[in-house]
Design an enzyme around this catalytic site. Structure first.
Site, PDB file in Angstrom:
ATOM      1  N   ALA A   1       0.879  -1.175   0.000  1.00  0.00           N
ATOM      2  CA  ALA A   1       0.000   0.000   0.000  1.00  0.00           C
ATOM      3  C   ALA A   1       0.912   1.219   0.000  1.00  0.00           C
ATOM      4  O   ALA A   1       0.929   2.005   0.943  1.00  0.00           O
ATOM      5  CB  ALA A   1      -0.917  -0.011   1.218  1.00  0.00           C
TER       6      ALA A   1
ATOM      7  N   GLY B   1       0.637   3.597  -1.945  1.00  0.00           N
ATOM      8  CA  GLY B   1      -0.215   4.771  -2.101  1.00  0.00           C
ATOM      9  C   GLY B   1       0.323   5.728  -3.148  1.00  0.00           C
ATOM     10  O   GLY B   1       0.098   6.935  -3.086  1.00  0.00           O
TER      11      GLY B   1
ATOM     12  N   CYS C   1      -5.990   3.679  -9.341  1.00  0.00           N
ATOM     13  CA  CYS C   1      -5.561   4.526  -8.240  1.00  0.00           C
ATOM     14  C   CYS C   1      -6.599   4.444  -7.127  1.00  0.00           C
ATOM     15  O   CYS C   1      -7.783   4.646  -7.372  1.00  0.00           O
ATOM     16  CB  CYS C   1      -5.417   5.969  -8.708  1.00  0.00           C
TER      17      CYS C   1
ATOM     18  N   LYS D   1      -4.085   0.492 -18.073  1.00  0.00           N
ATOM     19  CA  LYS D   1      -3.754  -0.594 -17.143  1.00  0.00           C
ATOM     20  C   LYS D   1      -4.980  -0.942 -16.315  1.00  0.00           C
ATOM     21  O   LYS D   1      -5.494  -0.115 -15.558  1.00  0.00           O
ATOM     22  CB  LYS D   1      -2.599  -0.180 -16.239  1.00  0.00           C
TER      23      LYS D   1
ATOM     24  N   ILE E   1      -2.315  -7.782 -15.026  1.00  0.00           N
ATOM     25  CA  ILE E   1      -3.221  -7.205 -14.045  1.00  0.00           C
ATOM     26  C   ILE E   1      -2.447  -6.308 -13.082  1.00  0.00           C
ATOM     27  O   ILE E   1      -1.275  -6.537 -12.834  1.00  0.00           O
ATOM     28  CB  ILE E   1      -3.977  -8.291 -13.234  1.00  0.00           C
TER      29      ILE E   1
ATOM     30  N   THR F   1      -2.698  -5.056  -9.027  1.00  0.00           N
ATOM     31  CA  THR F   1      -2.778  -5.953  -7.869  1.00  0.00           C
ATOM     32  C   THR F   1      -4.225  -6.255  -7.453  1.00  0.00           C
ATOM     33  O   THR F   1      -5.132  -5.479  -7.690  1.00  0.00           O
ATOM     34  CB  THR F   1      -2.048  -5.312  -6.676  1.00  0.00           C
TER      35      THR F   1
ATOM     36  N   THR G   1       7.093  -7.955  -8.926  1.00  0.00           N
ATOM     37  CA  THR G   1       7.579  -8.336  -7.604  1.00  0.00           C
ATOM     38  C   THR G   1       8.871  -9.149  -7.650  1.00  0.00           C
ATOM     39  O   THR G   1       9.699  -9.056  -6.742  1.00  0.00           O
ATOM     40  CB  THR G   1       6.456  -9.107  -6.872  1.00  0.00           C
TER      41      THR G   1
HETATM   42  C1  LIG Z   1       5.491  -2.115  -4.526  1.00  0.00           C
HETATM   43  C2  LIG Z   1       4.615  -2.027  -5.734  1.00  0.00           C
HETATM   44  C3  LIG Z   1       4.299  -0.779  -6.275  1.00  0.00           C
HETATM   45  C4  LIG Z   1       3.483  -0.678  -7.387  1.00  0.00           C
HETATM   46  N1  LIG Z   1       3.216   0.551  -7.925  1.00  0.00           N
HETATM   47  C5  LIG Z   1       2.476   0.658  -9.064  1.00  0.00           C
HETATM   48  C6  LIG Z   1       2.255   1.906  -9.700  1.00  0.00           C
HETATM   49  O1  LIG Z   1       2.760   2.941  -9.280  1.00  0.00           O
HETATM   50  N2  LIG Z   1       1.479   1.950 -10.824  1.00  0.00           N
HETATM   51  C7  LIG Z   1       0.918   0.830 -11.346  1.00  0.00           C
HETATM   52  O2  LIG Z   1       0.227   0.900 -12.371  1.00  0.00           O
HETATM   53  N3  LIG Z   1       1.128  -0.393 -10.784  1.00  0.00           N
HETATM   54  C8  LIG Z   1       1.887  -0.499  -9.658  1.00  0.00           C
HETATM   55  N4  LIG Z   1       2.113  -1.747  -9.092  1.00  0.00           N
HETATM   56  C9  LIG Z   1       1.533  -2.937  -9.718  1.00  0.00           C
HETATM   57  C10 LIG Z   1       2.544  -3.672 -10.607  1.00  0.00           C
HETATM   58  O3  LIG Z   1       2.955  -2.849 -11.676  1.00  0.00           O
HETATM   59  C11 LIG Z   1       1.956  -4.981 -11.181  1.00  0.00           C
HETATM   60  O4  LIG Z   1       0.805  -4.674 -11.931  1.00  0.00           O
HETATM   61  C12 LIG Z   1       1.582  -5.959 -10.098  1.00  0.00           C
HETATM   62  O5  LIG Z   1       2.489  -5.911  -9.037  1.00  0.00           O
HETATM   63  C13 LIG Z   1       1.490  -7.398 -10.597  1.00  0.00           C
HETATM   64  O6  LIG Z   1       2.714  -7.872 -11.087  1.00  0.00           O
HETATM   65  P1  LIG Z   1       3.761  -8.737 -10.188  1.00  0.00           P
HETATM   66  O7  LIG Z   1       2.982  -9.817  -9.517  1.00  0.00           O
HETATM   67  O8  LIG Z   1       4.774  -9.243 -11.158  1.00  0.00           O
HETATM   68  O9  LIG Z   1       4.355  -7.795  -9.193  1.00  0.00           O
HETATM   69  C14 LIG Z   1       2.943  -1.851  -7.973  1.00  0.00           C
HETATM   70  C15 LIG Z   1       3.255  -3.102  -7.422  1.00  0.00           C
HETATM   71  C16 LIG Z   1       4.083  -3.211  -6.326  1.00  0.00           C
HETATM   72  C17 LIG Z   1       4.401  -4.569  -5.774  1.00  0.00           C
END
Ligand SMILES: Cc1cc2nc3c(=O)[nH]c(=O)nc-3n(C[C@H](O)[C@H](O)[C@H](O)COP(=O)(O)O)c2cc1C
Ligand SMILES: Cc1cc2nc3c(=O)[nH]c(=O)nc-3n(C[C@H](O)[C@H](O)[C@H](O)COP(=O)(O)OP(=O)(O)OC[C@H]3O[C@@H](n4cnc5c(N)ncnc54)[C@H](O)[C@@H]3O)c2cc1C
Ligand SMILES: Cc1cc2nc3c(=O)[nH]c(=O)nc-3n(C[C@H](O)[C@H](O)[C@H](O)COP(=O)(O)OP(=O)(O)OC[C@H]3O[C@@H](n4cnc5c(N)ncnc54)[C@H](O)[C@@H]3O)c2cc1C
Ligand SMILES: Cc1cc2nc3c(=O)[nH]c(=O)nc-3n(C[C@H](O)[C@H](O)[C@H](O)COP(=O)(O)O)c2cc1C
Ligand code: FES
Ligand code: FES
Lengths: 307, 254, 307, 254
Positions: free
Chosen positions: C76, C78, C135, C170, C196, C198, C271
């Site tokens: 989170a 944010g 968001c 997205k 996707i 999260t 991640t």
């Molecule tokens: C710490 C963190 C910060 C993230 N910040 C953003 C963000 O600023 N904008 C966004 O569109 N997605 C953000 N995401 C989502 C990731 O881009 C991605 O969609 C999501 O984590 C799924 O992929 P993964 O399982 O490979 O991490 C964030 C994810 C994580 C873990």
């Protein structure tokens, strides 16, 4: 009362049905208890929830039906079941008198099929009915039945009209807003809700260039889904006033306590049974230990304490 | 049937990617050839137990032997077990081959690839076992098989025995059999079933499916059956509980 | 061409923008590439997707902002970010000329804020824009913005009107029907979609009787969500004709190949960067190895092959 | 800063639940007291690295020492590492304490609980280090601390040293200090910060937050700052990259 050893109350209640503790088995992961009774003393469980039962035998999906994912399990059993006749003759009698509550999980392709099973369960030893409205074959306007609040309210009303036992509606997590589903069940007269059922997922075998499951998609369960389940249980518990039974990835007492603290009145243990056939009773024991260590004398004192 | 922490008595690599693991268990006396154990992973991300057949049963020593191929992350994890460590297992599971009633008959044991190990356990309980086994290239367990019975082998590359698969063995060597026990990949089982039907030989085959509970509760591991199964009430049987050994005619291998 | 060694084409294209390979970094997990450039040769990546950028600096949520779950991570953050001014002065110049495509992820509290960032990115070295409509603070009719197809179509249209670069929308996975979200983005004129983001989740610290995250809920990422992500990418890819960028729990080349086979034109690694700072380039290399072993000469030949 | 497979040179349990792990690393020469390493778990279900401070740095031997408490599943996993095995780590991370400029000053090292280990690394680089340390009950690392400097200790149950916490040590023993380095739980840091402000002593504290990337990219580990941070442009700083050591006045401990 000896010093240090206080009696700990583990009883909980769902829709007027008292259970000796808040730990039950999740539908489809424990059969009708028969196979697990070699390992588990069923009388240590709050309730056994049976595999989904339909009005006639269902063959389910072709194999492969299951595959493993990171901290999760995908299944597409397709609700194979022997039908209500055999269930009433073989499975229900087995469970009866085992010293645990019996919750019969009901599935159907149509409203009529649900109602037929509900009718047949009248005046049996079933203590509660759990209506699985995430059946993959039941559709309402393109999306599954359990994903449409209107349909949820309608089926709940019909089931309530025909059921002699209290009714738990089991909600699908594959929705935009779980609070709406919960409220729809409550509006339809449900005595309780249980959640979550599995999240729809997929796996591909890249060497075979084919889906890992014959059914293409399956339901994701296990520790992987716990954060999503806990969030939804929390949201649902704060959206309705009927009791909530929480489940999804519970694998130890700490997990179960999280769900209770989030507002669940009871919890179900599913996929963990496959790793540990004594999981449910061990989790009940673990909750008791937690209460003891924290000088809490009644499990109800940890329910809904985190807001 | 019990879930226990079995002590690793020994582990040995017996061919490339093939391991032999001897475990101390409490259930060796009740175990039957053709039964299997569920082996649990330590890594918490791998939830499901891995089914592995009993390759040998040592009631006197309170031990069983498993012979397995490293197929993925789970079996890779098992291959790193050292003697003295423990492995969590549940067993013995499933029904096993019909040994008693066939002990003194001419039993032909047909095995392909990693389906060979459970046949060794069978042979050790039979009077006149004859093996027909097929390997891809590298053989393994051959010395043990030869100690237990007569062995006819094939390799796909001809590096040992007949060049071809196990069906080529059966067709090229004159083999008499009252009963067949078979274990191996599905295409092999299909061919064996057809062969047994053609020659009117009683035939038992061991099936493989992915498993979750291993004890008949989850319905994850079913295979199609030709008739309605008395437990499921549909044309499905649980490989873990109703099997893994089935009469060839009972299962639909299509 | 030597025998056995064939040249393997790894190029892919999103909305006319060519990338040297289909592997990118997921927004928010790679900063603006600066910190990772100590480990990773950025020129080995198809694209770097930046952390979300807003019109002004955002403080994000209080700590604790992250916690671990089984094979997953709850965050989170944010959307803390230094704002478009600093981004244009510091981060974008750093990425420029590094030999990789630059995709700027855009966030905002209101439509106006999104548009302001999009305007400021005109005539910069950004190759593509990714609009994050999940968001947490942007609401439309009670549920988040990215969970309502009407709102998705509307914002897509506005962004397209102002953007000089191609636009990737997205999508949020917290919806009943991802196909509807995908179609809404396509109807709004999106050049591509990515998914996707999260899954909303929660964790409770039972000893503190408090949420593990200060924000109560967080977004679940990592291998735990991969089955859900793959299912949604498959559904979305078969619902629209614009390119799909797949992500969610990709931790190795095999995972990435699953997404490509399910219909994704490119993939993002999120991640996993935290566990392995060279994950993205290693995955690109692993895809190449897979193609080589399977005598496939063009990565496009494994895209969308499982139906 | 490098990610590598570090060889376990030795591991020892030094108190109940407290382990001392010596790892062979390539970066010992560049490491600074107050820096930490990210230790990765083998178990695939645990994704995030665990940050552990450098307790001692041995540039000559190419090794570092970590002293850690088993707090959960990750550190439990580490406690089972045997010498000869490897542990995946990334380091050295973070900024470290300002050693050079304070080498010959009177530095008071204040540590509570598992915050004590990094202070040993500091002391080994300082001319006149004085420790004020607080334990719950069982002490650990005391012999090492005594070798490195003067030690004033407290235990909560009075089983060793003063009965109370580390602040009770500071108030009961007359201690002169030019600079304070502190590491420990947040309530302790708050008290130390207040003490330093009251006595106008320069004070550096080491912060703790849950981490994901460990290198400043994810913004998961921020702490509140009193001023706008030049990287983030908001009142937030990254503990992993801008810290873990901050000037006490820079961080908002409320
Ligand atoms: C710490 C963190 C910060 C993230 N910040 C953003 C963000 O600023 N904008 C966004 O569109 N997605 C953000 N995401 C989502 C990731 O881009 C991605 O969609 C999501 O984590 C799924 O992929 P993964 O399982 O490979 O991490 C964030 C994810 C994580 C873990
Ligand atoms: C009754 C039975 C007996 C068996 N006996 C043996 C034996 O004696 N020796 C041997 O080497 N192998 C045997 N197998 C196959 C063995 O179970 C798999 O190779 C093993 O589960 C692979 O696990 P993994 O983690 O290494 O591979 P992964 O592919 O990573 O496993 C992923 C998941 O798929 C399942 N799975 C993968 N392959 C199979 C398979 N062929 N059958 C069933 N499940 C599978 C795993 O159990 C696991 O849940 C047997 C299978 C069955 C059903
Ligand atoms: C810069 C820094 C230096 C540290 N140095 C030391 C040290 O020298 N010795 C020592 O014993 N401990 C130290 N810690 C604390 C140590 O990181 C945690 O105790 C450890 O991560 C717990 O992991 P676990 O899997 O055992 O516990 P779990 O509670 O199961 O961990 C779950 C998750 O929470 C995180 N977490 C849990 N506790 C903490 C914590 N206190 N701080 C940060 N993250 C946490 C873990 O990293 C993991 O991601 C330090 C922490 C930081 C931030
Ligand atoms: C193999 C399997 C079969 C299931 N069958 C049913 C079923 O028949 N009816 C039902 O309502 N839920 C069924 N479920 C869902 C579980 O009851 C439970 O909601 C879900 O698995 C989440 O809990 P868990 O993560 O603890 O397993 C099944 C789950 C699994 C894994
Ligand atoms: S594995 Fe569960 S029924 Fe066979
Ligand atoms: S842990 Fe990622 S920024 Fe500090």
């Amino acid at each position: 009362m000896k010093s240090g050893i206080r009696e700990i109350k583990m009883e909980t209640e769902i829709a007027g049905i008292k259970m000796k503790n808040p730990v039950m088995t999740a539908s489809g992961t424990f059969g009708s208890g028969m196979e697990y009774s070699d390992f588990e003393d069923l009388s240590l469980l709050g309730a056994v929830v049976t595999k989904g039962v339909a009005s006639v035998p269902w063959s389910g999906n072709p194999s492969p039906r299951i595959c493993e994912t990171a901290s999760g399990l995908l299944n597409a059993i397709g609700l194979q079941n022997p039908g209500i006749d055999v269930f009433l003759k073989r499975d229900l009698p087995f469970l009866t008198g085992k010293g645990t509550r019996i919750i019969v999980n009901v599935c159907g392709h149509t409203e009529e099929e649900y109602l037929e099973v509900v009718e047949r369960l009248k005046d049996t030893s079933a203590d509660l009915l759990e209506i699985n409205i995430s059946c993959p074959n039941v559709k309402e306007g393109g999306i599954a039945f359990g994903q449409d609040p209107g349909a949820i309210e309608k089926i709940t009303k019909s089931v309530k009209k025909h059921a002699s036992q209290p009714v738990i509606m089991k909600l699908s997590p594959n929705v935009t807003d779980i609070k709406e589903s919960a409220r729809a069940a409550e509006a339809g007269g449900a005595d309780a809700i249980s959640l979550i059922n599995t999240l729809t997922g997929m796996k591909i075998d890249i060497h075979k260039r084919a889906f890992a499951l014959a059914n293409k998609t399956g339901g994701l369960s296990g520790p992987a889904i716990k954060p999503v389940a806990l969030r939804m249980v929390y949201e649902a518990a704060h959206a309705v006033s009927i009791p909530v039974i929480g489940m999804g990835g519970i694998s130890c007492a700490d997990d179960a306590i999280e769900f209770l603290m989030a507002g669940a009145r009871a919890v179900s243990v599913g996929t963990e049974n496959f790793r540990n056939p004594c999981a449910a009773s061990e989790i009940a024991g673990g909750i008791r230990d937690f209460l003891q260590e924290n000088h809490i004398t009644d499990v109800r004192d940890i329910i809904d304490v985190v807001k | 049937m019990i879930k226990e922490n079995a002590v690793v008595i020994s582990q040995e690599k017996i061919a490339s990617g093939i391991y032999s693991l001897v475990l101390g268990v409490t259930f060796a006396e009740e175990a039957v050839p053709g039964q299997f154990v569920s082996v649990y992973c330590r890594d918490a991300s791998r939830l499901m137990p891995r089914p592995i057949s009993l390759c040998e049963i040592f009631p006197d020593r309170g031990a069983v032997r498993l012979v397995y191929r490293v197929a993925g992350a789970g079996t890779e994890e098992f291959s790193r077990l050292h003697s003295g460590e423990t492995a969590e297992i549940m067993g013995p599971l499933g029904n096993g081959f019909p040994i008693e009633e066939n002990r003194d008959k001419k039993v032909l044991l047909i095995g392909g690839g990693i389906g060979i190990p459970p046949l060794l356990a069978c042979a050790e309980k039979l009077s006149h076992p004859v093996f027909a086994v097929g390997y891809r290239s590298e053989t393994y367990l051959l010395a043990d098989l030869k100690k237990a019975g007569q062995v006819h082998a094939a390799t796909e590359d001809g590096s040992y025995g007949i060049c071809g698969n196990v069906m080529d063995v059966i067709c090229s060597v004159p083999l008499e059999a009252d009963v067949i026990f078979a274990c191996g990949p599905k295409p092999m089982l299909k061919a064996v079933k057809a062969y047994a039907e053609k020659n009117a030989i009683e035939c038992w085959i061991s099936m493989e499916e992915r498993m979750a509970c291993g004890i008949g509760a989850c319905l994850g591991c079913v295979c199609k059956t030709t008739e309605i199964n008395s437990h499921s009430m549909v044309r499905n049987a649980r490989v873990c509980k109703d099997g893994p050994v089935f009469k060839a005619g009972e299962v639909d291998l299509s």
